[in-house]
Design a protein around this motif. Structure first.
Motif, PDB file in Angstrom:
ATOM      1  N   SER A  41      53.064 -32.770 -20.751  1.00  0.00           N
ATOM      2  CA  SER A  41      51.649 -33.114 -20.926  1.00  0.00           C
ATOM      3  C   SER A  41      50.791 -32.410 -19.887  1.00  0.00           C
ATOM      4  O   SER A  41      51.288 -31.885 -18.891  1.00  0.00           O
ATOM      5  CB  SER A  41      51.455 -34.626 -20.821  1.00  0.00           C
ATOM      6  N   TRP A  42      49.492 -32.423 -20.142  1.00  0.00           N
ATOM      7  CA  TRP A  42      48.546 -31.850 -19.187  1.00  0.00           C
ATOM      8  C   TRP A  42      47.199 -32.524 -19.341  1.00  0.00           C
ATOM      9  O   TRP A  42      46.978 -33.318 -20.263  1.00  0.00           O
ATOM     10  CB  TRP A  42      48.443 -30.346 -19.349  1.00  0.00           C
ATOM     11  N   ASN A  43      46.303 -32.192 -18.414  1.00  0.00           N
ATOM     12  CA  ASN A  43      44.933 -32.680 -18.459  1.00  0.00           C
ATOM     13  C   ASN A  43      43.982 -31.517 -18.716  1.00  0.00           C
ATOM     14  O   ASN A  43      44.193 -30.408 -18.217  1.00  0.00           O
ATOM     15  CB  ASN A  43      44.539 -33.349 -17.139  1.00  0.00           C
ATOM     16  N   VAL A  44      42.950 -31.777 -19.484  1.00  0.00           N
ATOM     17  CA  VAL A  44      41.854 -30.836 -19.686  1.00  0.00           C
ATOM     18  C   VAL A  44      40.567 -31.550 -19.288  1.00  0.00           C
ATOM     19  O   VAL A  44      40.278 -32.637 -19.793  1.00  0.00           O
ATOM     20  CB  VAL A  44      41.769 -30.357 -21.149  1.00  0.00           C
ATOM     21  N   ASN A  45      39.831 -30.953 -18.361  1.00  0.00           N
ATOM     22  CA  ASN A  45      38.570 -31.545 -17.919  1.00  0.00           C
ATOM     23  C   ASN A  45      37.431 -31.051 -18.801  1.00  0.00           C
ATOM     24  O   ASN A  45      37.305 -29.850 -19.058  1.00  0.00           O
ATOM     25  CB  ASN A  45      38.292 -31.184 -16.461  1.00  0.00           C
ATOM     26  N   LYS A  46      36.599 -31.976 -19.239  1.00  0.00           N
ATOM     27  CA  LYS A  46      35.461 -31.676 -20.107  1.00  0.00           C
ATOM     28  C   LYS A  46      34.200 -32.216 -19.434  1.00  0.00           C
ATOM     29  O   LYS A  46      34.026 -33.423 -19.298  1.00  0.00           O
ATOM     30  CB  LYS A  46      35.667 -32.311 -21.481  1.00  0.00           C
ATOM     31  N   THR A  47      33.334 -31.301 -19.002  1.00  0.00           N
ATOM     32  CA  THR A  47      32.143 -31.683 -18.245  1.00  0.00           C
ATOM     33  C   THR A  47      30.888 -31.292 -19.013  1.00  0.00           C
ATOM     34  O   THR A  47      30.709 -30.112 -19.343  1.00  0.00           O
ATOM     35  CB  THR A  47      32.131 -30.993 -16.869  1.00  0.00           C
ATOM     36  N   PRO A  48      29.994 -32.235 -19.309  1.00  0.00           N
ATOM     37  CA  PRO A  48      28.743 -31.878 -19.989  1.00  0.00           C
ATOM     38  C   PRO A  48      27.840 -31.033 -19.089  1.00  0.00           C
ATOM     39  O   PRO A  48      27.707 -31.300 -17.892  1.00  0.00           O
ATOM     40  CB  PRO A  48      28.092 -33.241 -20.282  1.00  0.00           C
ATOM     41  N   LEU A  49      27.249 -30.000 -19.665  1.00  0.00           N
ATOM     42  CA  LEU A  49      26.203 -29.215 -19.008  1.00  0.00           C
ATOM     43  C   LEU A  49      24.895 -29.547 -19.722  1.00  0.00           C
ATOM     44  O   LEU A  49      24.684 -29.142 -20.868  1.00  0.00           O
ATOM     45  CB  LEU A  49      26.493 -27.716 -19.101  1.00  0.00           C
ATOM     46  N   TYR A  75      38.215 -21.538 -16.552  1.00  0.00           N
ATOM     47  CA  TYR A  75      37.017 -22.280 -16.939  1.00  0.00           C
ATOM     48  C   TYR A  75      36.418 -21.637 -18.181  1.00  0.00           C
ATOM     49  O   TYR A  75      36.509 -20.418 -18.381  1.00  0.00           O
ATOM     50  CB  TYR A  75      35.982 -22.287 -15.811  1.00  0.00           C
ATOM     51  N   TYR A  76      35.769 -22.467 -18.993  1.00  0.00           N
ATOM     52  CA  TYR A  76      35.251 -21.984 -20.277  1.00  0.00           C
ATOM     53  C   TYR A  76      34.062 -22.847 -20.685  1.00  0.00           C
ATOM     54  O   TYR A  76      34.103 -24.078 -20.560  1.00  0.00           O
ATOM     55  CB  TYR A  76      36.360 -22.079 -21.332  1.00  0.00           C
ATOM     56  N   VAL A  77      32.991 -22.208 -21.133  1.00  0.00           N
ATOM     57  CA  VAL A  77      31.860 -22.907 -21.736  1.00  0.00           C
ATOM     58  C   VAL A  77      31.849 -22.538 -23.209  1.00  0.00           C
ATOM     59  O   VAL A  77      31.855 -21.351 -23.558  1.00  0.00           O
ATOM     60  CB  VAL A  77      30.524 -22.528 -21.072  1.00  0.00           C
ATOM     61  N   GLU A  78      31.850 -23.543 -24.071  1.00  0.00           N
ATOM     62  CA  GLU A  78      32.004 -23.299 -25.504  1.00  0.00           C
ATOM     63  C   GLU A  78      30.973 -22.297 -26.016  1.00  0.00           C
ATOM     64  O   GLU A  78      29.775 -22.415 -25.771  1.00  0.00           O
ATOM     65  CB  GLU A  78      31.892 -24.612 -26.280  1.00  0.00           C
ATOM     66  N   GLU A  79      31.486 -21.262 -26.693  1.00  0.00           N
ATOM     67  CA  GLU A  79      30.690 -20.228 -27.352  1.00  0.00           C
ATOM     68  C   GLU A  79      29.807 -19.438 -26.385  1.00  0.00           C
ATOM     69  O   GLU A  79      28.831 -18.818 -26.798  1.00  0.00           O
ATOM     70  CB  GLU A  79      29.832 -20.835 -28.466  1.00  0.00           C
ATOM     71  N   LYS A  80      30.141 -19.443 -25.098  1.00  0.00           N
ATOM     72  CA  LYS A  80      29.351 -18.702 -24.114  1.00  0.00           C
ATOM     73  C   LYS A  80      30.243 -17.721 -23.361  1.00  0.00           C
ATOM     74  O   LYS A  80      31.380 -18.040 -23.015  1.00  0.00           O
ATOM     75  CB  LYS A  80      28.685 -19.644 -23.102  1.00  0.00           C
ATOM     76  N   TYR A  81      29.689 -16.546 -23.118  1.00  0.00           N
ATOM     77  CA  TYR A  81      30.331 -15.594 -22.214  1.00  0.00           C
ATOM     78  C   TYR A  81      29.865 -15.955 -20.813  1.00  0.00           C
ATOM     79  O   TYR A  81      28.670 -15.898 -20.514  1.00  0.00           O
ATOM     80  CB  TYR A  81      29.935 -14.168 -22.578  1.00  0.00           C
ATOM     81  N   ILE A  82      30.782 -16.350 -19.950  1.00  0.00           N
ATOM     82  CA  ILE A  82      30.399 -16.829 -18.627  1.00  0.00           C
ATOM     83  C   ILE A  82      31.013 -15.948 -17.542  1.00  0.00           C
ATOM     84  O   ILE A  82      32.008 -15.250 -17.757  1.00  0.00           O
ATOM     85  CB  ILE A  82      30.815 -18.298 -18.395  1.00  0.00           C
ATOM     86  N   GLN A  83      30.398 -16.010 -16.377  1.00  0.00           N
ATOM     87  CA  GLN A  83      30.963 -15.433 -15.167  1.00  0.00           C
ATOM     88  C   GLN A  83      30.751 -16.434 -14.041  1.00  0.00           C
ATOM     89  O   GLN A  83      29.709 -17.099 -13.976  1.00  0.00           O
ATOM     90  CB  GLN A  83      30.297 -14.102 -14.818  1.00  0.00           C
ATOM     91  N   ILE A  84      31.748 -16.547 -13.180  1.00  0.00           N
ATOM     92  CA  ILE A  84      31.644 -17.377 -11.979  1.00  0.00           C
ATOM     93  C   ILE A  84      31.769 -16.431 -10.799  1.00  0.00           C
ATOM     94  O   ILE A  84      32.787 -15.741 -10.647  1.00  0.00           O
ATOM     95  CB  ILE A  84      32.734 -18.459 -11.952  1.00  0.00           C
ATOM     96  N   TYR A 383      51.688 -40.020 -29.611  1.00  0.00           N
ATOM     97  CA  TYR A 383      50.896 -39.375 -28.563  1.00  0.00           C
ATOM     98  C   TYR A 383      49.820 -38.499 -29.195  1.00  0.00           C
ATOM     99  O   TYR A 383      49.827 -38.244 -30.406  1.00  0.00           O
ATOM    100  CB  TYR A 383      51.781 -38.481 -27.677  1.00  0.00           C
ATOM    101  N   ASN A 384      48.931 -38.001 -28.337  1.00  0.00           N
ATOM    102  CA  ASN A 384      48.000 -36.949 -28.728  1.00  0.00           C
ATOM    103  C   ASN A 384      48.514 -35.612 -28.213  1.00  0.00           C
ATOM    104  O   ASN A 384      49.028 -35.523 -27.098  1.00  0.00           O
ATOM    105  CB  ASN A 384      46.605 -37.196 -28.144  1.00  0.00           C
ATOM    106  N   LYS A 385      48.384 -34.588 -29.042  1.00  0.00           N
ATOM    107  CA  LYS A 385      48.606 -33.219 -28.582  1.00  0.00           C
ATOM    108  C   LYS A 385      47.235 -32.609 -28.331  1.00  0.00           C
ATOM    109  O   LYS A 385      46.325 -32.735 -29.156  1.00  0.00           O
ATOM    110  CB  LYS A 385      49.390 -32.403 -29.609  1.00  0.00           C
ATOM    111  N   LEU A 386      47.080 -31.952 -27.190  1.00  0.00           N
ATOM    112  CA  LEU A 386      45.765 -31.521 -26.708  1.00  0.00           C
ATOM    113  C   LEU A 386      45.775 -30.030 -26.429  1.00  0.00           C
ATOM    114  O   LEU A 386      46.638 -29.538 -25.701  1.00  0.00           O
ATOM    115  CB  LEU A 386      45.426 -32.300 -25.425  1.00  0.00           C
ATOM    116  N   ASP A 387      44.798 -29.291 -27.016  1.00  0.00           N
ATOM    117  CA  ASP A 387      44.696 -27.876 -26.679  1.00  0.00           C
ATOM    118  C   ASP A 387      43.668 -27.680 -25.572  1.00  0.00           C
ATOM    119  O   ASP A 387      42.979 -28.615 -25.153  1.00  0.00           O
ATOM    120  CB  ASP A 387      44.393 -27.018 -27.909  1.00  0.00           C
ATOM    121  N   LYS A 388      43.533 -26.450 -25.072  1.00  0.00           N
ATOM    122  CA  LYS A 388      42.697 -26.198 -23.900  1.00  0.00           C
ATOM    123  C   LYS A 388      41.208 -26.291 -24.194  1.00  0.00           C
ATOM    124  O   LYS A 388      40.392 -26.288 -23.268  1.00  0.00           O
ATOM    125  CB  LYS A 388      43.031 -24.836 -23.299  1.00  0.00           C
ATOM    126  N   TYR A 389      40.842 -26.368 -25.478  1.00  0.00           N
ATOM    127  CA  TYR A 389      39.439 -26.520 -25.861  1.00  0.00           C
ATOM    128  C   TYR A 389      39.062 -27.981 -26.108  1.00  0.00           C
ATOM    129  O   TYR A 389      37.976 -28.268 -26.608  1.00  0.00           O
ATOM    130  CB  TYR A 389      39.142 -25.690 -27.103  1.00  0.00           C
TER     131      TYR A 389
END
Length: 402
Positions: A41-49, A75-84, A383-389
């Motif tokens: 198992s793993w965790n995926v963090n989902k943070t509202p912007l 790190y990933y923002v849905e449907e956005k090309y990002i740079q950190i 259980y739930n199976k969870l992808d990175k999105y």
């Protein structure tokens, strides 16, 4: 479903296990379940912007402090090309509303897996000596702006940066670029100065960092605009027959004529000197202790620049931690040695783990199969199976042990 039925037929007819209630009760299934789940198992963090905008416009650069740690590719923002970069998050957003209905919601995802950036068309052309996109081209010399062109006309003729009264040391510089921005940086022991050109925007974003307080002076000679604006009570025509310079304490000034303009926006008030004897020049002096930023915005005369000092506000919402089985971790588990896993899990019995999807099709199996007539026990867990999105699907985990 058919595969699973064939598997069960083989298991019960050929292997012929026997199931004992006493054995089922005595085997430590909770330990096996916990060990498998911890492994797979793993965790995926989902943070509202949450973006609240004061302007409307397409491809508005969103540049905010990035308070999170870790590998930037994870790190990933849905449907956005990002740079950190340098502790800031960069991406473009379409802001189509203002006021109470202006809220725009995106989600930032973080996991231990790398993300693929979405495709984005970029017209950025960048080198050590220049960078261009949209309607601007900026020439650089040793990491600093040298000249600025807007719509093929020179708008910045001269540019300098001084630290504590002396020209900034440009012996160490760097240049990087990607599909979203071009960056030229001057690196000194006392102060760093980074200059960004953002895709599809006629602006120069500048950021400085210093561990100790430094006095910085920005000097530039620009196109002879005939009007300026600081606030409703300060502005008007610029007279070029006077040798006297005008001084202001402000974080904003816009200079413009009938066709185009150039606005300067600072993070805080600066001591600004406007000189207009034959040429037009601006000198801004301020202290840097930590981080400080300023922008140069080229624009058409009819663009309203007054709201550009704070075009939007981005708030990070409460972080949601999602949990579930990971395809990647299941894949890695499938290649691990069975005896080693038994030892790592501290499980002395033999076992088999099978994961079934919602159609009861086996999508993963690990362990060994029981020999004939062995007394076998089994349990099933959901259980739930969870992808990175952040997408979840329901699965069943069948544990066999003997």
């Amino acid at each position: 479903m058919g595969i699973f039925i064939l598997y069960l037929a083989w298991f019960f007819i050929v292997v012929k296990p026997t199931f004992s209630p006493d054995t089922k009760m005595s085997l430590p299934f909770d330990d096996l379940k916990e060990s498998f789940y911890n492994e797979a198992s793993w965790n995926v963090n989902k943070t509202p912007l949450i973006i609240r905008s004061n302007i409307t416009g397409d491809n508005e650069p969103i540049i905010v402090d990035f308070p999170f740690k870790g590998i930037t590719e994870q790190y990933y923002v849905e449907e956005k090309y990002i740079q950190i970069d340098e502790g800031r998050l960069f991406f473009l957003a379409n802001l189509d509303k203002t006021g109470s209905g202006s809220t725009l919601l995106n989600y930032l995802f973080h996991s231990t897996s790398n993300y693929t950036q979405p495709d984005i068309y970029s017209d950025i052309v960048s080198s050590d000596e220049s960078a261009s996109t949209d309607s601007i081209k900026i020439n650089y010399n040793n990491g600093l702006v040298q000249q600025g062109f807007f719509r093929d006309s020179v708008r910045i003729f001269y540019y300098s940066v001084k630290v504590d009264g002396s020209p900034i040391d440009t012996s160490t510089t760097s240049h990087t670029y990607n599909n979203l921005f071009s960056k030229h940086k001057v690196i000194t022991p006392q102060l760093n100065h980074s200059s960004y050109i953002i895709l599809n925007n006629s602006r120069i974003y500048n950021f400085m960092t210093s561990d100790v307080e430094k006095t910085v002076t920005i000097g530039t000679r620009i196109h002879q605009y005939n009007r300026f604006y600081i606030n409703p009570s300060t502005g008007g025509a610029i007279s070029y027959n006077s040798s006297q310079c005008d001084n202001y304490n402000t974080d904003y000034i816009d200079l413009y004529d009938d066709a185009y303009g150039l606005a300067f926006i600072f993070d805080d008030n600066v001591n600004l000197e406007l000189c207009h004897n034959k040429n037009l020049s601006i000198t801004a002096e301020f202290n840097v202790d930590g981080r400080f930023g300023y922008q140069l915005l080229f624009h058409s005369a009819d663009d309203d620049m007054t709201k550009m000092a704070q075009p939007y506000r981005l708030i990070y919402g409460a972080d949601e931690v999602l949990e579930g089985l990971s395809d990647e971790k299941l894949f890695y588990l499938s290649f691990k040695n069975y005896s080693t896993i038994k030892s790592d899990w501290g499980y002395s019995y033999d076992f088999n783990v099978t994961v079934l999807n919602a159609s009861n099709t086996a999508i993963f199996s690990y362990g060994i199969m029981p020999i004939r007539y062995v007394t076998t026990a089994g349990k099933t867990y959901n259980y739930n199976k969870l992808d990175k999105y952040g997408n979840m699907s329901r699965v069943s985990v069948v544990l066999l042990s003997w």
